[in-house]
Design a protein around this motif. Structure first.
Motif, PDB file in Angstrom:
ATOM      1  N   MET A 160       0.828  -1.206   0.000  1.00 33.33           N
ATOM      2  CA  MET A 160       0.000   0.000   0.000  1.00 33.33           C
ATOM      3  C   MET A 160       0.864   1.258   0.000  1.00 33.33           C
ATOM      4  O   MET A 160       0.590   2.211  -0.731  1.00 33.33           O
ATOM      5  CB  MET A 160      -0.917   0.008   1.223  1.00 33.33           C
ATOM      6  CG  MET A 160      -2.095  -0.933   1.148  1.00 33.33           C
ATOM      7  SD  MET A 160      -3.052  -0.916   2.685  1.00 33.33           S
ATOM      8  CE  MET A 160      -3.553   0.814   2.757  1.00 33.33           C
ATOM      9  N   GLU A 166      -3.006   2.561  -2.314  1.00 29.68           N
ATOM     10  CA  GLU A 166      -3.897   1.659  -3.058  1.00 29.68           C
ATOM     11  C   GLU A 166      -3.734   0.220  -2.578  1.00 29.68           C
ATOM     12  O   GLU A 166      -2.621  -0.259  -2.366  1.00 29.68           O
ATOM     13  CB  GLU A 166      -3.596   1.730  -4.550  1.00 29.68           C
ATOM     14  CG  GLU A 166      -4.487   0.823  -5.393  1.00 29.68           C
ATOM     15  CD  GLU A 166      -4.089   0.801  -6.857  1.00 29.68           C
ATOM     16  OE1 GLU A 166      -4.848   0.246  -7.669  1.00 29.68           O
ATOM     17  OE2 GLU A 166      -3.003   1.336  -7.188  1.00 29.68           O
ATOM     18  N   VAL A 167      -4.860  -0.458  -2.376  1.00 26.30           N
ATOM     19  CA  VAL A 167      -4.845  -1.885  -2.063  1.00 26.30           C
ATOM     20  C   VAL A 167      -4.898  -2.643  -3.388  1.00 26.30           C
ATOM     21  O   VAL A 167      -5.910  -2.625  -4.082  1.00 26.30           O
ATOM     22  CB  VAL A 167      -6.043  -2.278  -1.171  1.00 26.30           C
ATOM     23  CG1 VAL A 167      -6.048  -3.783  -0.919  1.00 26.30           C
ATOM     24  CG2 VAL A 167      -5.983  -1.526   0.151  1.00 26.30           C
ATOM     25  N   MET A 223      -6.566  -0.912   6.156  1.00 25.32           N
ATOM     26  CA  MET A 223      -6.343  -1.086   4.721  1.00 25.32           C
ATOM     27  C   MET A 223      -7.420  -0.378   3.913  1.00 25.32           C
ATOM     28  O   MET A 223      -7.134   0.282   2.902  1.00 25.32           O
ATOM     29  CB  MET A 223      -6.301  -2.572   4.375  1.00 25.32           C
ATOM     30  CG  MET A 223      -5.129  -3.309   4.996  1.00 25.32           C
ATOM     31  SD  MET A 223      -5.199  -5.097   4.726  1.00 25.32           S
ATOM     32  CE  MET A 223      -4.865  -5.158   2.985  1.00 25.32           C
ATOM     33  N   HIS A 227      -6.919   2.780   1.276  1.00 22.92           N
ATOM     34  CA  HIS A 227      -7.401   2.746  -0.106  1.00 22.92           C
ATOM     35  C   HIS A 227      -8.348   3.919  -0.376  1.00 22.92           C
ATOM     36  O   HIS A 227      -8.331   4.491  -1.478  1.00 22.92           O
ATOM     37  CB  HIS A 227      -8.120   1.424  -0.377  1.00 22.92           C
ATOM     38  CG  HIS A 227      -8.428   1.189  -1.822  1.00 22.92           C
ATOM     39  ND1 HIS A 227      -7.506   0.703  -2.718  1.00 22.92           N
ATOM     40  CD2 HIS A 227      -9.565   1.405  -2.537  1.00 22.92           C
ATOM     41  CE1 HIS A 227      -8.054   0.609  -3.912  1.00 22.92           C
ATOM     42  NE2 HIS A 227      -9.307   1.032  -3.827  1.00 22.92           N
ATOM     43  N   TRP A 230      -6.276   6.907  -0.990  1.00 21.55           N
ATOM     44  CA  TRP A 230      -5.722   6.842  -2.354  1.00 21.55           C
ATOM     45  C   TRP A 230      -6.776   7.242  -3.380  1.00 21.55           C
ATOM     46  O   TRP A 230      -6.496   7.982  -4.331  1.00 21.55           O
ATOM     47  CB  TRP A 230      -5.220   5.428  -2.622  1.00 21.55           C
ATOM     48  CG  TRP A 230      -4.896   5.150  -4.064  1.00 21.55           C
ATOM     49  CD1 TRP A 230      -3.752   5.451  -4.727  1.00 21.55           C
ATOM     50  CD2 TRP A 230      -5.740   4.510  -5.033  1.00 21.55           C
ATOM     51  NE1 TRP A 230      -3.807   5.050  -6.031  1.00 21.55           N
ATOM     52  CE2 TRP A 230      -5.037   4.463  -6.255  1.00 21.55           C
ATOM     53  CE3 TRP A 230      -7.025   3.964  -4.992  1.00 21.55           C
ATOM     54  CZ2 TRP A 230      -5.559   3.902  -7.412  1.00 21.55           C
ATOM     55  CZ3 TRP A 230      -7.549   3.402  -6.146  1.00 21.55           C
ATOM     56  CH2 TRP A 230      -6.826   3.381  -7.332  1.00 21.55           C
TER      57      TRP A 230
END
Length: 300
Positions: A160, A166-167, A223, A227, A230
């Motif tokens: 990440m 980003e995941v 997480m 994301h 992001w």
């Protein structure tokens, strides 16, 4: 007391059912795309080891049946996902991918080691736990399981950071089901008769069990938050062009620089076109002046 035990069992069953299917969405997605890009091998292998430690931890004190079955299912799904990581890698054209027989051999070796370790630990620890009241070894195993779960989340978090939040590769349905299963299992442990009422090592066992299940949703919410950051930062635009966010930003800057360079070249060309005739006229005049004496000499 019977009602409390029934509540704990029902919650444990719900958690077990959710953890029976938690990795299925991830496995299906990886099977369809024939790639496990973004799914770290080390994550699945560490979780496999954590599942084996879970089994010992819950079997030794004779926890309710769903909690004892749950780690075995979790371990099996992790092994299937790890098999996909070995066989698919980042795609069928990835030179790092293993032949199927070799990947199956690796999984079989891990299964054999895991089963052997569990058998070697559960039988003697049960005797020590129930007959001799020696319970600290089980607490130690629970602590190791907790550390393995934490370490399993390190590789995706590193990915990440490398992708700007980003995941990549991990399925969000899998993350949601995984978190829900952990929360129901934690509730099962909280409602188990006698939970948090025994002093010493028993209380430590209860706390470790809660921590084990709490870490999963905490890490997975982190997480999802990364994301989301992001996405809000510009990930939607980057995803539309099929590039990481940093690459897309560099592409925008590169395009702007190219436009400015083209405009500069056009300006230079225009100024050159305007200066050309004047230069040519001056050059022609100088040539005529130089040729005049030679014509005079020719007439003489």
């Amino acid at each position: 007391m019977a009602d409390d035990n029934r509540t704990s069992t029902i919650l444990g069953i719900v958690g077990t059912i959710l953890w029976c299917i938690q990795l299925v969405p991830q496995i299906v997605v990886d099977f369809r795309r024939k790639s496990t890009k973004g799914v770290p091998q080390s994550m699945m292998l560490l979780w496999t080891a954590a599942g084996a430690a879970f089994s010992v931890y819950f079997c030794v004190p004779n926890s309710n049946m769903p909690l004892m079955i749950q780690p075995q299912i979790f371990t099996a799904l992790c092994l299937v996902a790890w098999l996909q990581c070995l066989y698919y890698a980042d795609g069928l054209d990835d030179p790092r991918r293993m032949p199927l027989w070799k990947a199956l051999a690796c999984v079989a070796a891990v299964v054999a080691v895991s089963a052997g370790v569990q058998a070697a630990l559960i039988v003697p620890l049960k005797d020590q736990y129930h007959n001799h009241d020696v319970r600290w070894p089980n607490l130690l195993i629970g602590t190791i399981a907790a550390l393995l779960i934490i370490l399993g989340f390190v590789p995706p978090f590193k990915d990440m950071v490398a992708h700007g939040g980003e995941v990549v590769g991990l399925n969000f349905v899998f993350l949601a089901i995984d978190s829900a299963g952990a929360l129901f299992s934690m509730a099962s442990l909280l409602t188990e008769p006698g939970a948090f009422q025994s002093p010493g090592v028993d209380l430590g066992n209860d706390i470790i069990g809660i921590v084990l299940y709490l870490m999963v949703p905490v890490c997975e919410v982190g997480m999802i938050a990364g994301h989301t950051y992001w996405w809000l930062r510009g990930g939607r635009r980057a995803a539309s062009v099929g590039e990481p966010l940093d690459a897309a930003e560099k592409g925008v800057r590169s395009s702007a620089e190219t436009v400015r360079a083209d405009e500069s070249d056009s300006s230079l060309a225009e100024s050159g076109a305007l200066a050309g005739p004047e230069t040519g006229t001056e050059t022609g005049t100088e040539t005529e002046v130089e040729d005049a004496p030679s014509e005079k000499k020719a007439l003489e």
